[in-house]
Design an enzyme around this catalytic site. Structure first.
Site, PDB file in Angstrom:
ATOM      1  CG  ASP A 128      -0.222   0.029   2.531  1.00 34.86           C
ATOM      2  OD1 ASP A 128       0.751  -0.725   2.682  1.00 34.86           O
ATOM      3  OD2 ASP A 128      -0.621   0.805   3.430  1.00 34.86           O
ATOM      4  CD  GLU A 145       4.330   0.631   6.887  1.00 35.65           C
ATOM      5  OE1 GLU A 145       5.243   0.816   7.692  1.00 35.65           O
ATOM      6  OE2 GLU A 145       3.870   1.568   6.179  1.00 35.65           O
TER       7      GLU A 145
HETATM    8 ZN   LIG Z   1       6.708   2.275   4.066  1.00 34.16          ZN
END
Ligand SMILES: [Zn+2]
Length: 372
Positions: free
Chosen positions: A78, A139
């Site tokens: 992401d 994340e």
């Molecule tokens: Zn990162």
């Protein structure tokens, strides 16, 4: 050595695929296509119902029967916003976006390195340690992919997360992080007709805030008041004000000490206003975001990385960070994980860049680290 052209091509392919957090599915499909071609084994875990992403974390395997060791490589699929419609521009020494979006080197540089390492191993048939790759989601919104990863799918006890600035930096130490909030429940009243009846939660908030030290408190400890919300109209003495904060430290005892002091101050202030009106109250809440990491420099993965770097006539230094990464959750799950830089700079901004020679060096360090 890795194939530089192919590495850069994989990177530019990856950044052109939109994947802001929770929308990583198309990146996963791109990777899946590539690893199918390489005849690698892979599994999706069952994390998407917990992370809220449209795809699970992806685990890739490449065994070598001559080795008993297992290492895991990791990066996240992401990106932050604005991360849709990225157009990478390849310059002489770096890659950048066209200025209207981020570049997505965080963390597609890490993904490209991992894929290039697998491609090189398949192509050149080098002997290597048993390799696993954990490709995570979400994340950027609280390390959710790593938090909810199915660790039963991994045998590794050591790992490298590729999610930091320069390969001259190998992060072995990082802080724990706690979120905390303070809700002040004051007493509403009309500010023109009977202000005497009210207790302004905004005014009390300022009293509390004036007693909280912010910024870098010690070398390894920071505190931030990140959000404040309160009041409902300019002619109403405000009833509720919420303050949201974060504290990070390499030392747990320091976090507890600072939070205890804040709670003590809150109690004193609460008592003072409760005497005026018993309805007044202050609610303190805290939640752990992630635990600290502290990997020994004597750890085999560290020694291997430093040796690989030296063999490439490059200097990688052991450093500490004030940030958090998926590595924090890998460590919590008993995988000694370090964070190696990939060449990314100014990440989370539209000025984000990927420094080409560092990117290539990072890929070669990773390859050398996992060879027998
Ligand atoms: Zn990162």
């Amino acid at each position: 050595m890795i194939n530089e052209k192919r590495l850069i091509k994989t990177f530019t392919d990856l950044v052109k695929i939109d994947s802001e957090s929770r929308n990583e599915k198309n990146v996963a499909s791109y990777i899946e296509k590539k690893i199918k071609k390489l005849k690698l084994k892979y599994k999706f875990d069952n994390s998407k119902k917990l992370t809220g992403s449209n795809v699970d974390n992806l685990i890739i395997y490449k065994k070598d029967n001559n080795s008993k060791k297992f290492f895991v490589l990791s990066s996240h699929m992401d990106t932050v916003v604005p991360g849709n419609g990225i157009k990478p521009l390849i310059k002489k020494n770096h890659i950048e976006s066209n200025g209207s979006t981020i570049l997505g080197a965080d963390d597609k540089s890490g993904l490209a390195i991992i894929l290039e390492v697998f491609e090189t191993l398949v192509e050149k048939k080098y002997p290597h340690v048993n390799l696993e790759a954990a490709i995570t989601t979400c994340e950027e919104i609280g390390l959710l992919g790593a938090k909810f990863l199915n660790y039963k799918l991994l045998k590794s006890k050591s790992g490298i997360v590729l999610d930091s600035t320069s390969p001259s930096r190998l992060v072995l130490k990082g802080p724990s992080s706690d979120y905390f909030s303070i809700d002040i429940l004051g007493v509403e009243s009309h500010s023109g007709i009977n202000p005497e009846k009210g207790i302004s939660s905004i005014k009390v908030a300022s009293e509390i805030i004036s007693k909280i030290k912010i910024g870098r408190i010690y070398k390894d400890t920071t505190l931030n008041i990140g959000k404040i919300k309160g009041g409902s109209a300019i002619n109403i003495v405000p009833g509720k004000t919420s303050i949201q904060c974060e504290i990070r430290s390499h030392r747990e005892s320091v976090i507890s000490k600072i939070l205890d002091q804040i709670k003590k101050n809150i109690k004193i202030i609460e008592k003072k206003y409760k005497k005026i009106n018993p309805k007044f109250s202050i609610i303190f809440k805290k939640d752990r975001i992630y635990d600290s990491i502290d990997i020994s420099p004597n750890n085999e993965i560290v020694k291997r990385i430093l040796k690989a770097s030296e063999e490439l006539n490059y200097k990688t230094n052991i450093v500490e960070t004030g940030g958090g990464a998926d590595a924090n959750f890998f460590v919590k799950n008993k995988i000694n994980t370090v964070n190696l830089g990939t060449g990314m700079r100014e990440f989370h901004t539209v000025d984000e860049k990927l420094i080409l020679d560092e990117f290539i060096t990072s890929a070669n360090i990773v390859l050398k680290t996992i060879l027998l």
